[in-house]
Design a protein around this motif. Structure first.
Motif, PDB file in Angstrom:
ATOM      1  N   LYS A 184       0.705  -1.298   0.151  1.00 19.03           N
ATOM      2  CA  LYS A 184       0.017   0.016  -0.183  1.00 19.03           C
ATOM      3  C   LYS A 184       0.802   1.319   0.080  1.00 19.03           C
ATOM      4  O   LYS A 184       0.198   2.323  -0.146  1.00 19.03           O
ATOM      5  N   LEU A 185       2.027   1.269   0.311  1.00 17.20           N
ATOM      6  CA  LEU A 185       2.685   2.403   0.362  1.00 17.20           C
ATOM      7  C   LEU A 185       3.704   2.452  -0.610  1.00 17.20           C
ATOM      8  O   LEU A 185       4.753   1.604  -0.793  1.00 17.20           O
ATOM      9  N   GLY A 186       4.080   3.875  -0.712  1.00 12.10           N
ATOM     10  CA  GLY A 186       5.563   4.242  -1.797  1.00 12.10           C
ATOM     11  C   GLY A 186       6.037   5.096  -0.888  1.00 12.10           C
ATOM     12  O   GLY A 186       5.817   5.948  -0.087  1.00 12.10           O
ATOM     13  N   PHE A 187       7.786   4.947  -0.884  1.00  9.06           N
ATOM     14  CA  PHE A 187       8.444   5.881  -0.103  1.00  9.06           C
ATOM     15  C   PHE A 187       9.398   6.447  -0.988  1.00  9.06           C
ATOM     16  O   PHE A 187      10.045   6.163  -2.092  1.00  9.06           O
ATOM     17  N   ILE A 188       9.745   7.918  -0.750  1.00 12.61           N
ATOM     18  CA  ILE A 188      10.656   8.773  -1.450  1.00 12.61           C
ATOM     19  C   ILE A 188      11.402   9.287  -0.434  1.00 12.61           C
ATOM     20  O   ILE A 188      10.852   9.932   0.644  1.00 12.61           O
ATOM     21  N   PHE A 189      12.724   9.104  -0.356  1.00 11.22           N
ATOM     22  CA  PHE A 189      13.602   9.628   0.469  1.00 11.22           C
ATOM     23  C   PHE A 189      14.668  10.889  -0.072  1.00 11.22           C
ATOM     24  O   PHE A 189      14.739  10.830  -1.287  1.00 11.22           O
ATOM     25  N   GLN A 190      15.159  11.516   0.818  1.00  9.57           N
ATOM     26  CA  GLN A 190      15.932  12.733   0.380  1.00  9.57           C
ATOM     27  C   GLN A 190      17.118  11.902  -0.149  1.00  9.57           C
ATOM     28  O   GLN A 190      17.608  12.679  -1.313  1.00  9.57           O
ATOM     29  N   SER A 191      17.727  10.851   0.178  1.00  7.54           N
ATOM     30  CA  SER A 191      18.816  10.508  -0.502  1.00  7.54           C
ATOM     31  C   SER A 191      18.499   9.195  -1.520  1.00  7.54           C
ATOM     32  O   SER A 191      19.457   8.229  -1.626  1.00  7.54           O
ATOM     33  N   ALA A 238       8.276   4.447  -6.383  1.00  3.51           N
ATOM     34  CA  ALA A 238       7.359   4.657  -5.236  1.00  3.51           C
ATOM     35  C   ALA A 238       5.768   4.424  -5.934  1.00  3.51           C
ATOM     36  O   ALA A 238       4.777   3.833  -5.354  1.00  3.51           O
ATOM     37  N   LEU A 239       5.593   4.939  -7.090  1.00  2.96           N
ATOM     38  CA  LEU A 239       4.521   4.939  -7.613  1.00  2.96           C
ATOM     39  C   LEU A 239       4.019   3.824  -8.526  1.00  2.96           C
ATOM     40  O   LEU A 239       2.749   3.517  -8.570  1.00  2.96           O
ATOM     41  N   VAL A 240       4.984   2.986  -8.944  1.00  2.10           N
ATOM     42  CA  VAL A 240       4.530   1.773  -9.795  1.00  2.10           C
ATOM     43  C   VAL A 240       3.757   0.786  -9.354  1.00  2.10           C
ATOM     44  O   VAL A 240       2.982   0.247  -9.919  1.00  2.10           O
ATOM     45  N   LYS A 241       3.620   0.931  -7.864  1.00  2.00           N
ATOM     46  CA  LYS A 241       2.547  -0.236  -7.488  1.00  2.00           C
ATOM     47  C   LYS A 241       1.346   0.299  -7.055  1.00  2.00           C
ATOM     48  O   LYS A 241       0.551  -0.167  -6.519  1.00  2.00           O
ATOM     49  N   GLU A 242       1.178   1.819  -7.595  1.00  2.00           N
ATOM     50  CA  GLU A 242      -0.185   2.351  -7.574  1.00  2.00           C
ATOM     51  C   GLU A 242      -0.766   2.450  -5.837  1.00  2.00           C
ATOM     52  O   GLU A 242      -1.594   1.598  -5.532  1.00  2.00           O
TER      53      GLU A 242
END
Lengths: 250, 236, 408
Positions: free
Chosen positions: B86-93, B158-162
């Motif tokens: 259910k979740l997508g993550f985007i980090f600064q690094s 992060a988005l590919v799994k909707e």
């Protein structure tokens, strides 16, 4: 064995200490040998000896004290290199004691055949104390002049089945004093192996006793052993427990 | 149903003997399609809140619901599953896997889900790569990509799994303002086109400007929850 | 997913090429050493056995039961009248049989005296059992002649060459000294150091008559193509049953001490195997630990993305498996190459050992021996143990809290 002792004294004791049984009516070979024996025989003795072993250019000097009674004898070395080393012969058993290691070893088997300390007699030669007449048959083969002495020449052949080291011997015995000035020891087939010569004698207790002799190994170049008796007493009282294993280790 | 709902959420840590109250009395909800930002100084509890929302941690008190599912009682394995699905993550690094290509990085979450065929995975990845404009570079490794390209890869991943929600923790912090702007623009676009919910945690004023809603945290509590019109790029 | 994990593992290993290669090489090296040593030890055994059979014991021997018991008494005491040779030769299973008379003597060169084992042999028949003429530089013996073929090393020490004469002093049956002169007609350079250093061969008839021991021998030695030496042993024992002190021994029984060495070799092999596994373990554990450490943040990210712990562990296990498999394979491949050389050309131990008496009947060239089952076992064990070695560090890494990990 690195350290081997030699009883040359024992050679004299044993080779010459022959108890010979046999008639002595006329001078047969056996009779002559009996006279030789009578000259050497004693019940007990205490002596000091020096032995010089020459081999090529090397020379080693050993000194020892010897106690002997009947079939038993004790030899103790007193020269610096071997001081404290002792040999004990009890009947036909031979023991050797090393003082440094406090080690008591019985000498048997082929060790008996080795020469002592590079000398020209083997332990085994020393061990033979059986009646020589039972082992050899003697024959007077003539007379010879050896230097300025008259000698009987006696040949000894090992009897059938007898277990002796030297199949044949030849002895030159002084016609007067019955000192065996020279003895040659042969292998089966007649090859000369060793020559023993008595170089000097002394009058002791009314006997003419050899005090210096030389043994030469004829198979080696320049190999000779000299034995000199420094002093000797016969028929002495030997303490009872001296000629025993205990006295060795004590 | 809101995508995310927090009720009376509190989180307490133990630092040695001291008990630290990182969050208390947190109440808020996020609806589908929102583009919101959580702001606050360090020590405000921002990171803690994100960890809770991101299913990386569970609250000491209160309830968190993600798409109606209660998270506060979930086990580690269940939390992992929730994150996965259910979740997508985007980090600064960026946190891309250095030994995989951009393509493979983006495909990775789909592989984790295990129930897609290779063809399906390929199609979806290719599609999302188009949307983030990385098709030319998608077979390169992260070390061969610029910062902006890497972040775009992370976004694609992060988005590919909707996902139900994308959590972005300081996504622009490692980028210059041009790149940062481009990234934000991209995310805004994706939000508009797909309706994906974006939740930012940020210091960056540019991000805060873009956001349609700004939640401010201070000392473990929500002090502001402001709805406004986000600065839509290209519009006045 | 496992494909992805495998791909990850391979690429992660490749990324740290040097470290991977090092761990791999250490493992390969250990495997190589183990396999080569096994081969050479087997070769040693082979050579030792062959030397014993070819130069000392044949396959079976009839001897006095006390013969050789007391190391000092190899004397004529244990000689016996040879009434058996013909019936031994006609026993089924016997390819060849010869009698020998072995005594100890002193070899005199005038200047030196040297302890030598003197063996009377039948010049015509002896080579059927003992292949001495193959190693003889010079002529072989002629019956009835006072000739001698002696160990080359002994001759060297005594400064003797072919054509020289030597006197050997021995004892007859009754113990009296006998001095016999022989002319040296040949010198032996065999793979057996004892022969080279301490043995001289003379015609049996000459020795027997010289020692007043007509018809006496100390051993009858048999060569056989039978696998079943025990059966043959029983048959031969029946032949010599009339003399209670005689016994028949197989070469293994005679050479018990030598065989004990072979057994300890198996123990040594076991220890080596364990050592190798230790190397594998340490190397792999280290590699996995370092990898996990370096990728702490990455692992955190993977877990954040929802990767299962067991998948994280799985990826590391793939890494340790790859190291183990490739390392073991490399080691085995190299071992095969080296061994091919050793099996073909061997190692000349004469050069290494020289004059030392290592108590082992070896001199000259030792050939390797193939042991395929061991190759497979070592490969399997190396791979499995390596894989398992990665478990603990992998599990530790996988269990770390992702939040903490991401902060690194």
């Amino acid at each position: 064995m690195r350290r081997r002792g030699l009883w040359t004294g024992l050679v004299l004791l044993l080779v010459l200490n022959l108890s010979i049984v046999g008639a002595a009516s006329e001078l047969t070979g056996a009779a002559i040998m009996e006279r030789v024996d009578a000259n050497m025989h004693f019940e007990s003795s205490h002596s000091t000896m020096e032995m010089v072993i020459q081999s090529g250019r090397r020379e080693m000097v050993k000194e020892m004290i010897i106690w002997s009674e009947g079939e038993d004898s004790l030899v103790e070395f007193t020269n610096p290199g071997d001081r404290g080393t002792k040999y004990l012969k009890l009947d036909d058993e031979l023991w050797m004691f090393f003082p440094d290691a406090e080690d008591l070893v019985r000498i048997s088997g082929h060790m008996l055949r080795q020469g002592f300390m590079g000398s020209d007699m083997s332990y085994e030669d020393m061990m033979v104390s059986d009646k020589l007449t039972e082992l050899y048959s003697f024959e007077l083969v003539g007379e010879e002049t050896l230097g300025d002495r008259q000698t009987y020449v006696v040949e000894a052949k090992a009897q059938e089945g007898a277990e002796v080291s030297y199949a044949q011997r030849r002895v030159w015995v002084d016609t007067d004093s019955f000192v065996p000035w020279r003895e040659e020891l042969y292998a089966v087939g007649g090859r000369l192996l060793k020559v023993m010569e008595i170089l000097e004698t002394a009058e002791i207790d009314g006997r003419t006793y050899p005090i210096e002799m030389a043994v030469e190994d004829k198979l080696k170049q320049d190999s000779r052993t000299y034995v000199r008796v420094k002093d000797i007493e016969f028929d002495v009282d030997i303490p009872d427990d001296l000629l025993s294993l205990d006295s060795l280790t004590f | 149903m809101p995508v995310l709902e927090l009720k009376d959420v509190a989180k307490e840590y133990r630092q040695g003997r001291v008990r630290v109250q990182a969050l208390r009395g947190i109440n808020f909800r996020v609806d589908q399609g929102e583009f919101l930002s959580i702001a606050g100084p360090s020590g405000s509890g921002k990171t803690t809140l994100l960890n809770l929302v991101g299913c990386l941690d569970v609250p000491t008190e209160g309830s968190i619901r993600l798409e109606g599912r209660e998270l506060s009682q979930q086990t580690k394995t269940q939390l992992a599953e929730t994150r996965r699905e259910k979740l997508g993550f985007i980090f600064q690094s960026y946190n891309l896997i250095p030994v995989l290509t951009a393509f493979e990085n983006v495909a990775f979450p789909l592989e984790l889900m295990r129930h897609l065929s290779r063809r399906e995975i390929r199609e979806r990845v290719e599609q999302i790569m188009e949307e983030v404009d990385l098709v030319e570079h998608m077979h390169r490794r992260p070390s061969e990509l610029s910062g902006g390209q890497q972040q775009r890869t992370a976004i694609a991943r992060a988005l590919v799994k909707e996902p139900a929600m994308v959590l972005a923790d300081e996504p622009t912090a490692n980028l210059d303002s041009d790149n940062g702007g481009a990234i934000l623009s991209l995310m805004w676009q994706l939000n508009q086109e797909k309706g994906t919910t974006f939740l930012f945690s940020t210091h960056d004023p540019m991000v805060m400007e873009y956001a349609c809603r700004l939640v401010t945290l201070r000392d473990g509590q929500i002090t502001e929850d402001e709805r406004r019109n986000g600065h839509v790029p290209g519009s006045a | 997913m496992s494909q992805v994990l495998l791909r990850l593992a391979a690429r992660n290993l490749w990324r740290q090429r040097r470290r991977t290669l090092l761990t791999l090489s250490a493992l390969a090296f250990g495997v190589l050493i183990l396999l080569v040593m096994d081969s050479l030890f087997a070769g040693f055994d082979d050579l030792g056995s062959r030397n014993l059979i070819d130069f000392e014991t044949g396959h079976l021997q009839i001897r006095h039961q006390d013969y050789g018991d007391d190391g000092t008494s190899l004397s004529m005491d244990h000689a016996f009248r040879d009434a058996y040779l013909d019936s031994v030769r006609s026993t089924a299973g016997v390819s060849a049989a010869v009698s020998r008379l072995t005594v100890f003597g002193q070899l005199h060169t005038g200047r030196e005296e040297y302890y030598i084992q003197t063996v009377g042999v039948d010049p015509a028949a002896d080579p059927q059992v003992f292949p001495l003429p193959e190693f003889n530089a010079g002529d072989w013996l002629t019956p009835g002649e006072f000739q001698m073929v002696m160990g080359g090393r002994a001759a060297e020490l005594l400064d003797l060459s072919v054509g020289d004469y030597a006197t050997v002093v021995m004892r007859t049956v009754t113990g009296a000294f006998q001095a016999l002169d022989f002319q040296i007609v040949g010198l032996l350079h065999t793979p057996h150091p004892k022969v080279n250093r301490m043995t001289a061969y003379v015609p049996l008839d000459v020795l027997q008559s010289g020692l007043l021991a007509e018809g006496m021998v100390t051993e009858i030695t048999v060569r056989s193509d039978n696998r079943d030496l025990q059966g043959l042993q029983t048959q031969l024992a029946a032949l010599a049953a009339d003399r209670g002190e005689l016994e028949v021994s197989t070469w293994q029984q005679t050479a018990a001490a030598f065989l004990a060495i072979g057994e300890s070799k198996a123990a040594v092999n076991g220890i080596f195997l364990m050592l190798i596994m230790l190397i594998a373990l340490v190397g792999v554990v280290n590699t996995v630990l370092l990898g996990a450490l370096e990728r702490t943040r990455e692992i955190g990210m993977l877990k954040a993305m929802g990767m299962r712990e067991r998948e994280v562990v799985g990826e590391f296990l793939y890494e340790s498996f790859i190291i183990g498999a490739i390392g073991s394979l490399l080691g085995c491949a190299l071992a095969v190459l080296f061994n091919a050389y050793f099996v073909q050309s061997g190692i000349d131990f004469g050069v290494l050992v020289g004059d030392m008496d290592i108590g082992y009947p070896i001199s000259g060239v030792v050939f390797g021996v193939w042991n395929w089952p061991l190759v497979l076992v070592v490969f399997a064990v190396g791979t499995v143990v390596s894989t398992l070695a990665g478990v603990l560090p992998a599990v530790r890494a996988a269990r770390r809290d992702p939040i903490w990990a991401l902060r690194q």
